[in-house]
Enzyme design. Sequence first.
Site, PDB file in Angstrom:
ATOM      1  CB  THR A 125      -0.927   0.007   1.217  1.00 34.61           C
ATOM      2  OG1 THR A 125      -0.161  -0.353   2.370  1.00 34.61           O
ATOM      3  CG2 THR A 125      -2.035  -0.978   1.062  1.00 34.61           C
ATOM      4  CB  THR A 126       3.955   2.222   1.851  1.00 33.84           C
ATOM      5  OG1 THR A 126       3.332   1.834   3.069  1.00 33.84           O
ATOM      6  CG2 THR A 126       4.713   3.497   2.074  1.00 33.84           C
TER       7      THR A 126
END
Length: 558
Positions: A98-99
Amino acid sequence: MVINRQQPQIILLKEGTDTSQGKPQLISNINACMAVADVVRSTLGPRGMDKLIHDDKGNTTISNDGATIMKLLDIVHPAAKILVDIAKSQDSEVGDGTTTVVLLAGEFMKEAKPFVEDGVHPQNLIRSYRTASYLAIEKIKELAVSIEGKSLEEKKSLLAKCAATTLSSKLIGGEKEFFATMVVDAVLAIGDDDRLNMIGMKKVPGGTMRDSFLVNGVAFKKTFSYAGFEQQPKKFVNPKILLLNIELELKSEKENAEIRLSDPLQYQSIVDAEWNIIYDKLDKCANSGAKVVLSRLAIGDLATQYFADRDIFCAGRVTEEDLQRVAAATGGTVQTTVNNIIDEVLGSCDLFEERQVGNERFNIFSGCPSGRTATIVLRGGADQFIEEAERSLHDAIMIVRRAMKNSTVVAGGGAIDMEISRYLRQHARTIAGKSQLFINSYAKALEVIPRQLCDNAGFDATDVLNKLRQKHALPSGEGAPYGVDINTGGIADSFANFVWEPAVVKINAINAATEAACLVLSVDETVKNPKSESAQGEAAASAMGGRGRGRGRGMRRR
């Protein structure tokens, strides 16, 4: 005489509407997205920092999971919200990365910004970015290594390596080997079943992380129980399990029920009938041969005592989710009546016991026949810590499931990003025209991952990147799996060091990030209607006022 006829002004939108358009608008959107990417930038990788987020209700969350941070940030800028959406979609689709996806999208826009400022038409950029993302994904598929056709033991260790890579960037990274094997066992336990809620997570504060354990079956906290519970046996081998969705309590008739009696002696027979009803139910439960009785609704004190006398264990008010998991694991079916209980609807397991875990008591079913469920009991010092551990394990579970389904892996640690970057640069040289520059900028943006990994670990990013570029540029192609070595600050073969991630994580991340960047680049005007907010406020106020007045008037009339 010349009359100076001025053109009448055309009013299209409501007064006070904020319209911003053109190049400045696009630049401002890009800046907003870059600001969001800067927030999660420092959480990437094994040496990433955590964020402590304090919300309006006073809850604190400590996390370095990109999606969790993005959800809690409550971003209001319309363009920056796109980044929140891609982080959420990456989380639900793959579970990890997600990052990465937010960083990539931010970096693509950052690389596009100077071109936009120089007057390049955004559509040209979008076209080149789409081409580049297509080429990048094809290259990933080409570089990916399949783990199909391996024996179960080999597969287990390979999946554990994937889980360990995911966990290394989390708070529980210190114990990644311990948790990685636990996650792999849990995922293998539920088999091909897609339902993630078949892996339960129970949090018990106290103890250390090492005290966490995996139950190959179902575990849940002891429910509220009445007197007589102490006399019930707490351990059974090969018990039959009866699952109910009915109350086993002595029911008095409703308050408004009216019974007319001609003879006072008849009253006793009515009271007896009530008792007979409940005793009849309990007899049927006992005669079914079940040794463990669970119900979603309450099991009263009379029933508890009755079961205790017959060496039967019972628990009432079991949550719906836990009851469903027991049903799936033991092969039982939840009953809504006690009539006609046949053996087929009863579940079974090898061992049922009640155990003390920390200061809680847990009911544990292990050795279940269908075995399609597992429970991880997490221990740890602080509540926030256990919550973050749960989020980390969720990511790892998703990754292992993905790796089982799409059984191809690529080298992590920024290796795959560097390799694609090199490939795209090489490809760009074969293209005439402006798009050569754009694809080059896309390739440069991909280097943000290894660069950020170095920055977060405190290494000299330029130095490490130069070494990586040199390694990846070797004509033999042997440098392809080389990525950042977090421990030494140099470069290392990520594949040999078992820093792996499923190819689907990278493919999804590049797809989503490119989509988001193209979406922001294609917006050239934002129209903000100012009245909508105040109108809502007025409507709410008038509704409140009206309600208050109405109530007052009613009072006077009385």
